[in-house]
Scaffold this motif. Structure first.
Motif, PDB file in Angstrom:
ATOM      1  N   LYS A  93       0.818  -1.226   0.000  1.00  0.00           N
ATOM      2  CA  LYS A  93       0.000   0.000   0.000  1.00  0.00           C
ATOM      3  C   LYS A  93       0.847   1.269   0.000  1.00  0.00           C
ATOM      4  N   ALA A  94       2.100   1.137   0.423  1.00  0.00           N
ATOM      5  CA  ALA A  94       2.945   2.339   0.446  1.00  0.00           C
ATOM      6  C   ALA A  94       4.418   1.971   0.325  1.00  0.00           C
ATOM      7  N   VAL A  95       5.158   2.861  -0.351  1.00  0.00           N
ATOM      8  CA  VAL A  95       6.623   2.823  -0.336  1.00  0.00           C
ATOM      9  C   VAL A  95       7.022   4.010   0.538  1.00  0.00           C
ATOM     10  N   ALA A  96       7.783   3.743   1.600  1.00  0.00           N
ATOM     11  CA  ALA A  96       8.171   4.838   2.495  1.00  0.00           C
ATOM     12  C   ALA A  96       9.696   4.907   2.552  1.00  0.00           C
ATOM     13  N   MET A  97      10.248   6.082   2.324  1.00  0.00           N
ATOM     14  CA  MET A  97      11.713   6.225   2.258  1.00  0.00           C
ATOM     15  C   MET A  97      12.163   7.527   2.927  1.00  0.00           C
ATOM     16  N   VAL A  98      13.436   7.537   3.294  1.00  0.00           N
ATOM     17  CA  VAL A  98      14.031   8.735   3.894  1.00  0.00           C
ATOM     18  C   VAL A  98      14.846   9.438   2.804  1.00  0.00           C
ATOM     19  N   HIS A  99      14.513  10.698   2.517  1.00  0.00           N
ATOM     20  CA  HIS A  99      15.228  11.419   1.455  1.00  0.00           C
ATOM     21  C   HIS A  99      16.699  11.595   1.817  1.00  0.00           C
ATOM     22  N   ASN A 100      16.934  12.123   3.012  1.00  0.00           N
ATOM     23  CA  ASN A 100      18.323  12.350   3.434  1.00  0.00           C
ATOM     24  C   ASN A 100      18.543  11.628   4.761  1.00  0.00           C
ATOM     25  N   GLU A 101      19.330  10.558   4.735  1.00  0.00           N
ATOM     26  CA  GLU A 101      19.583   9.786   5.958  1.00  0.00           C
ATOM     27  C   GLU A 101      20.546  10.571   6.836  1.00  0.00           C
ATOM     28  N   THR A 102      20.017  11.098   7.897  1.00  0.00           N
ATOM     29  CA  THR A 102      20.821  11.963   8.757  1.00  0.00           C
ATOM     30  C   THR A 102      21.917  11.185   9.480  1.00  0.00           C
ATOM     31  N   ALA A 103      21.736   9.872   9.604  1.00  0.00           N
ATOM     32  CA  ALA A 103      22.747   9.066  10.291  1.00  0.00           C
ATOM     33  C   ALA A 103      23.954   8.771   9.408  1.00  0.00           C
ATOM     34  N   THR A 104      23.784   8.895   8.083  1.00  0.00           N
ATOM     35  CA  THR A 104      24.848   8.449   7.181  1.00  0.00           C
ATOM     36  C   THR A 104      25.328   9.525   6.195  1.00  0.00           C
ATOM     37  N   GLY A 105      24.538  10.579   6.021  1.00  0.00           N
ATOM     38  CA  GLY A 105      24.906  11.589   5.024  1.00  0.00           C
ATOM     39  C   GLY A 105      24.731  11.065   3.607  1.00  0.00           C
ATOM     40  N   VAL A 106      23.690  10.278   3.402  1.00  0.00           N
ATOM     41  CA  VAL A 106      23.381   9.748   2.066  1.00  0.00           C
ATOM     42  C   VAL A 106      21.992  10.242   1.657  1.00  0.00           C
ATOM     43  N   THR A 107      21.889  10.805   0.451  1.00  0.00           N
ATOM     44  CA  THR A 107      20.612  11.321  -0.049  1.00  0.00           C
ATOM     45  C   THR A 107      20.077  10.408  -1.140  1.00  0.00           C
ATOM     46  N   SER A 108      18.866   9.922  -0.973  1.00  0.00           N
ATOM     47  CA  SER A 108      18.270   9.038  -1.979  1.00  0.00           C
ATOM     48  C   SER A 108      17.599   9.852  -3.080  1.00  0.00           C
ATOM     49  N   ARG A 109      17.520   9.218  -4.262  1.00  0.00           N
ATOM     50  CA  ARG A 109      16.994   9.918  -5.439  1.00  0.00           C
ATOM     51  C   ARG A 109      15.487   9.678  -5.556  1.00  0.00           C
ATOM     52  N   VAL A 110      14.730  10.565  -4.929  1.00  0.00           N
ATOM     53  CA  VAL A 110      13.273  10.374  -4.839  1.00  0.00           C
ATOM     54  C   VAL A 110      12.620  10.389  -6.227  1.00  0.00           C
ATOM     55  N   GLY A 111      13.069  11.318  -7.088  1.00  0.00           N
ATOM     56  CA  GLY A 111      12.485  11.408  -8.431  1.00  0.00           C
ATOM     57  C   GLY A 111      12.648  10.097  -9.192  1.00  0.00           C
ATOM     58  N   ASP A 112      13.787   9.436  -9.030  1.00  0.00           N
ATOM     59  CA  ASP A 112      14.029   8.161  -9.728  1.00  0.00           C
ATOM     60  C   ASP A 112      13.193   7.032  -9.123  1.00  0.00           C
ATOM     61  N   VAL A 113      12.946   7.114  -7.824  1.00  0.00           N
ATOM     62  CA  VAL A 113      12.076   6.106  -7.185  1.00  0.00           C
ATOM     63  C   VAL A 113      10.653   6.261  -7.744  1.00  0.00           C
ATOM     64  N   ARG A 114      10.214   7.514  -7.873  1.00  0.00           N
ATOM     65  CA  ARG A 114       8.879   7.751  -8.468  1.00  0.00           C
ATOM     66  C   ARG A 114       8.791   7.139  -9.867  1.00  0.00           C
ATOM     67  N   LYS A 115       9.862   7.382 -10.674  1.00  0.00           N
ATOM     68  CA  LYS A 115       9.867   6.845 -12.053  1.00  0.00           C
ATOM     69  C   LYS A 115       9.773   5.321 -12.024  1.00  0.00           C
ATOM     70  N   ALA A 116      10.491   4.700 -11.076  1.00  0.00           N
ATOM     71  CA  ALA A 116      10.475   3.233 -10.972  1.00  0.00           C
ATOM     72  C   ALA A 116       9.060   2.748 -10.651  1.00  0.00           C
ATOM     73  N   MET A 117       8.364   3.468  -9.774  1.00  0.00           N
ATOM     74  CA  MET A 117       6.990   3.080  -9.411  1.00  0.00           C
ATOM     75  C   MET A 117       6.068   3.227 -10.617  1.00  0.00           C
ATOM     76  N   ASP A 118       6.258   4.314 -11.366  1.00  0.00           N
ATOM     77  CA  ASP A 118       5.404   4.552 -12.538  1.00  0.00           C
ATOM     78  C   ASP A 118       5.666   3.508 -13.618  1.00  0.00           C
ATOM     79  N   LYS A 119       6.943   3.105 -13.740  1.00  0.00           N
ATOM     80  CA  LYS A 119       7.319   2.156 -14.794  1.00  0.00           C
ATOM     81  C   LYS A 119       6.539   0.845 -14.653  1.00  0.00           C
ATOM     82  N   VAL A 120       6.334   0.413 -13.409  1.00  0.00           N
ATOM     83  CA  VAL A 120       5.590  -0.840 -13.230  1.00  0.00           C
ATOM     84  C   VAL A 120       4.112  -0.578 -12.951  1.00  0.00           C
ATOM     85  N   GLY A 121       3.704   0.671 -13.010  1.00  0.00           N
ATOM     86  CA  GLY A 121       2.297   1.028 -12.836  1.00  0.00           C
ATOM     87  C   GLY A 121       1.729   0.594 -11.493  1.00  0.00           C
TER      88      GLY A 121
END
Ligand SMILES: Cc1ncc(COP(=O)(O)O)c(C=O)c1O
Length: 394
Positions: free
Chosen positions: A140-168
């Protein structure tokens, strides 16, 4: 430091990745007398805040302001959209992703928690693969942290959206922007995020105490049928009251004065300039770390965080001892290693109301501390940062 020294002159260097330094303008705004939160002046201010805060989330939809730290805003996102037993896909990018999934489990959700090494962001290809397997759309949901404050790593939210759209896949997309909002570019609307979670004490330059939920129409529709128990965090009375500039209960009046001023400051500087400033200060920090011969925890250069840098200690050296030396000698707080990386990393916060000379002081404190704590390193980190800051365009 001798035991009888109690006075510290000058300002404390608060270089943890949030709470951040609260600028004087905001402190002064918050010092105004508390007023009637059901009176006309307050209502006018709230309506103006609710409109302008949308620009920071880059959305046309509603943004709700909650009297909570980030954790309360996480809970509001889940209880308003999910029902007991719903499946949620989450990714172990670090400590905060782990805490959010713990909460989801405690609330009665079934979490598919994809393991990670705390050195990479969410892999969009993995999101695509996981959702493609879910032919019956049980997730029902994909939940992610944009910027992991514990590690200093930023995830690519726009690309995750594209991946979700790709599989509809129709799952909601929920994103924690607690340490990216107002520091790293983020587009709730363009990226099709359904619930964005934020809070006050990082890029928004405020003290802790305000949480945010920015919501899409799809999230609002999901909230109509979601059955997890909720009362204080219920979006419905909040939205009904917000329409007239009010809240269903007593809001954090003086923090809202501060938010009003913070929005003025961010929009005065211009969001693009705010993000460019954070990028520049982050790049200077990484140059210092590399010149010291130390390792940056984040492994992908397209996932470097502009809010903070997590630095790995050489084998056999304790990050918390280094932090202690720096705090005692130079009155500077650096971020501790959290969860799995405790003692192994320290974190330099370079977000919020922050500039070149504040960063120079911060890096000087780290370089002196490395020497005093006997941590093997090369000299010249500060020099490398200053050379870049003086001429960032090359
Ligand atoms: C990415 C992230 N998510 C969630 C939280 C939890 O927020 P809080 O401590 O304000 O409840 C934090 C806190 O630092 C965070 O950095």
């Amino acid at each position: 430091m001798s035991d009888n020294v109690t006075h510290r002159s000058g300002r404390h260097f608060l270089q943890i990745p949030g709470p951040t330094n609260v600028p004087d303008r905001i402190l002064r705004a918050m010092a105004a007398p508390t007023v009637d939160h059901r009176g006309p002046d307050f209502g006018r201010m709230t309506l103006s805040i609710l409109e302008r805060v949308k620009r920071v989330f880059k959305t046309d939809g509603p943004v709700m302001i909650l009297p909570s730290s980030g954790t309360g805003a996480w809970e509001a996102a889940l209880v308003n959209t999910m029902s007991p037993g719903d499946r949620v896909l989450m990714f172990e990018t670090g400590h905060f992703a782990t805490l959010w999934q713990n909460m989801a489990k405690r609330l009665g959700l079934q979490v598919d928690f994809v393991p990670g090494d705390w050195r990479h962001g969410v892999d969009p290809a993995l999101v695509e693969a996981k959702l493609a397997e879910d032919k019956g759309h049980q997730i029902k949901a994909v939940a992610m942290v944009h910027n992991e404050t514990a590690t200093g790593v930023t995830s690519r939210v726009g690309d995750v959206r594209k991946a979700m759209d790709k599989v509809g896949h129709p799952a909601l997309l929920m994103v924690d922007t607690i340490s990216s909002l107002g520091s790293i570019d983020y587009c709730h609307g363009e990226w099709g995020v359904d619930v964005t979670v934020g809070c006050s004490q990082k890029g928004l330059m405020l003290p802790p105490g305000l949480g945010f939920n920015a919501v899409s129409e799809k999230a609002l529709a999901a909230s109509e049928s979601a059955t997890l128990p909720k009362s204080y965090w219920d979006w419905k009375p909040m939205l009904a009251n917000n329409a007239k500039g009010y809240f269903p209960y007593t809001p954090a009046t003086n923090l809202l004065y501060g938010l009003d001023e913070a929005l003025t400051m961010l929009l005065e500087e211009g969001l693009d300039n705010v993000f460019a400033r954070h990028d520049r200060l982050a790049e200077a920090t990484r140059r210092a770390v590399r010149a010291w011969g130390l390792e940056i925890l984040c492994l992908n250069d397209d996932e470097y965080s502009s809010s903070l840098t997590a630095v790995l200690m050489p084998e056999g050296h304790d990050a918390d001892n280094l932090r202690k030396v720096i705090l005692e000698r130079f009155d500077m707080s650096l971020g501790t290693g959290l969860g799995k990386v405790q003692g192994k990393v320290f974190r330099i916060g370079h977000l919020g109301d922050f500039n070149e000379l504040m960063l120079a002081g911060t890096l000087c404190g780290v370089e002196m501390g490395l020497g005093l704590a006997g941590v093997p390193h090369n000299k010249g980190g500060v020099d490398a940062a200053l050379t870049y800051l003086a001429n960032p365009d090359g």
